[in-house]
Design an enzyme around this catalytic site. Structure first.
Site, PDB file in Angstrom:
ATOM      1  N   TYR A 256      13.738  28.843 -14.772  1.00  0.00           N
ATOM      2  CA  TYR A 256      13.786  29.955 -13.808  1.00  0.00           C
ATOM      3  C   TYR A 256      13.542  29.452 -12.385  1.00  0.00           C
ATOM      4  O   TYR A 256      14.264  29.815 -11.456  1.00  0.00           O
ATOM      5  CB  TYR A 256      12.740  30.994 -14.196  1.00  0.00           C
ATOM      6  CG  TYR A 256      12.721  32.227 -13.326  1.00  0.00           C
ATOM      7  CD1 TYR A 256      13.707  33.197 -13.446  1.00  0.00           C
ATOM      8  CD2 TYR A 256      11.701  32.433 -12.402  1.00  0.00           C
ATOM      9  CE1 TYR A 256      13.683  34.342 -12.659  1.00  0.00           C
ATOM     10  CE2 TYR A 256      11.663  33.567 -11.616  1.00  0.00           C
ATOM     11  CZ  TYR A 256      12.654  34.524 -11.742  1.00  0.00           C
ATOM     12  OH  TYR A 256      12.626  35.653 -10.959  1.00  0.00           O
TER      13      TYR A 256
ATOM     14  N   LYS B 255      16.083  29.692  -9.161  1.00  0.00           N
ATOM     15  CA  LYS B 255      15.749  30.416  -7.934  1.00  0.00           C
ATOM     16  C   LYS B 255      15.664  29.488  -6.732  1.00  0.00           C
ATOM     17  O   LYS B 255      16.005  29.881  -5.602  1.00  0.00           O
ATOM     18  CB  LYS B 255      14.446  31.185  -8.131  1.00  0.00           C
ATOM     19  CG  LYS B 255      14.559  32.335  -9.141  1.00  0.00           C
ATOM     20  CD  LYS B 255      15.636  33.336  -8.752  1.00  0.00           C
ATOM     21  CE  LYS B 255      15.670  34.548  -9.664  1.00  0.00           C
ATOM     22  NZ  LYS B 255      16.686  35.535  -9.254  1.00  0.00           N
TER      23      LYS B 255
END
Length: 447
Positions: free
Chosen positions: A353, A357
């Protein structure tokens, strides 16, 4: 999920007990309400440079109650400190020490906003040192404020004037309740032509069409609602499995729903065709859709890793390529991507993740460079701990710790993310390009 502790400490007896025990006492934040005042009291302007006079004039033009000196016993809605003329570190002392006295007079939900110029554009080391000093001072002030007050800054790039549309748009946003959960941040603005004034000041996005991905619930649904509130026509997009929720959101905002998997090869073509058929032009694209598949890297499998990369960044890259090549996307179009503080500071068990990002941030900065000389912009919003269905599933103690790990000592609301996106989609934000704005209450991780 409601923050029970926040509610308790804002009642008399539990609040007094928390103060006695030295426990955190988060305040109810001042958020935007249509028709409400820009700030809750007078605005004090500090500084002796040209920016101080310019901003005082602008605020008077907005019918604000402006002060140049603190009056004994008076409470303030905001303090604006103009530091755009500092040329050596010694120049910081007088205005910042005066600010130190003024913050004692801030009303709950007050605002501190600085005005400065970029250190990297300084012509000599002393000026660069002074300008960079503003950064450290304002971030520190943000950590010292209480009662829901925030401190942020505006940085004038490329010779932009204090009264340029971008600077004044940023000032209005940072003074308003729209920026309730933006704290310790700097908006870097360049000079751009003045945007056309909206016919209705309460609908700054009137006449514009927006697409929001991942809009069936949570932050995405709130983004759609706020864009609609500000006058935009909204197309909401999500996977077919969320079709019923997506339809409900579309009904609430008077928009249209498109069921689509954004990782599909034809996703961009379908979205553009939908917008062209119903609205003709696409003005705002919000990349909100995202997933988590958390595991320690030692336990990570290819399926979890690849799924997160596919949704969170690969889909955005593919959609942007088609968007920018299409005549449907406006020459003054806005792209806003959801990043995360995990992509800035990392987070245990979120290597996939965080990578996705952080990749969003890299994509935004590179794309922004290609927009130089045009009227298009691309920016990212990086939420911190936001009260959503996902964070409600966290273990209780972990959730409580996450809530208190910011200067505002509480989690944000989906509307806080949505307000920042709506600002970046607006005309006055045309001077902001390639930026990453954290909506995290000055979370104590990352920069």
């Amino acid at each position: 999920m409601a923050d029970t502790y926040l509610g308790l400490v804002n009642t008399p007896l539990p609040g007094k007990l928390a103060k006695t025990l030295g426990l955190p006492r988060p305040a109810v934040l001042r958020r935007y309400t249509p028709g409400g005042p820009l700030v809750p009291g007078p605005v004090l302007i500090l500084g002796s440079g040209p920016g101080a006079d310019t901003l005082a004039e602008a605020l008077l033009g907005w019918d604000q109650d402006v002060r140049r000196h603190l009056r004994p016993g008076e409470k303030l809605g905001a303090v604006v400190v103009a530091l755009d003329a500092v040329s050596r570190p010694e120049d910081l002392g007088a205005p910042l020490l005066e600010l130190g006295q003024a913050v004692r007079a801030l009303l709950p939900g007050g605002r501190v906003v600085s005005l400065a110029r970029p250190a990297e554009e300084a012509g000599d080391p002393a000026t660069a040192a002074a300008r960079q000093g503003v950064d450290g001072a304002v971030r520190s002030v943000a950590k010292e404020l209480r009662a829901g007050a925030t401190a942020n800054g505006i940085v004038l790039r490329d010779g932009a004037a204090a009264d340029s549309p971008g600077a004044l748009g940023a000032l209005r946003f940072l003074l308003s309740g729209r920026s309730a959960y933006v704290d310790g941040q700097f908006l870097r603005v360049s000079a751009v032509p003045a945007p056309e004034e909206p016919a209705d000041a309460g609908a700054p996005l009137a006449g514009r069409t927006a697409v929001v991905t991942g809009a069936a619930r949570g932050i995405g649904a709130k983004i759609a609602e706020v864009l609609h509130r500000d006058g935009a026509k909204v197309v909401v997009v999500d996977v077919p499995a969320a079709g019923e929720q997506l339809a409900a959101v579309a009904n609430r905002v008077g928009g249209t729903a498109l069921q689509a998997d954004i990782t599909a090869a034809d996703a961009a073509a379908r979205i553009l065709a939908h917008v062209k058929e119903r609205h003709g032009t696409l003005d705002i694209f919000v990349h909100n859709a995202g997933i988590t598949r958390d595991k320690l890297l030692a336990n990570m499998d290819p399926a979890r890793w690849n799924a997160v990369i596919a949704v969170n960044i690969s889909s955005q890259l593919r959609i942007n390529d088609e968007l920018l090549a299409s005549p449907v996307f406006s020459p003054e179009g806005r792209i806003i991507s959801l990043a995360s503080t995990s992509g800035i500071a990392g987070n245990r068990g979120q290597s996939n993740y965080a990578a996705s990002k952080a990749a969003v941030i890299g994509m935004v900065r590179a794309t922004a460079a290609s927009f130089d000389g045009s009227s298009r912009t691309i920016n990212a919003v990086a939420p911190g701990f936001i009260e959503t269905d996902m964070t409600a599933k966290m273990p209780v103690l972990t959730r409580e710790a996450a809530r208190r790990l910011s200067s505002l000592q509480q989690g944000g609301q989906p509307v806080d993310v949505a307000e920042t996106i709506a600002f970046l989609a607006s005309g006055p934000a045309g001077g902001i390009n390639g930026q990453v704005i954290r909506v995290c209450g000055q979370n104590l991780v990352g920069a």
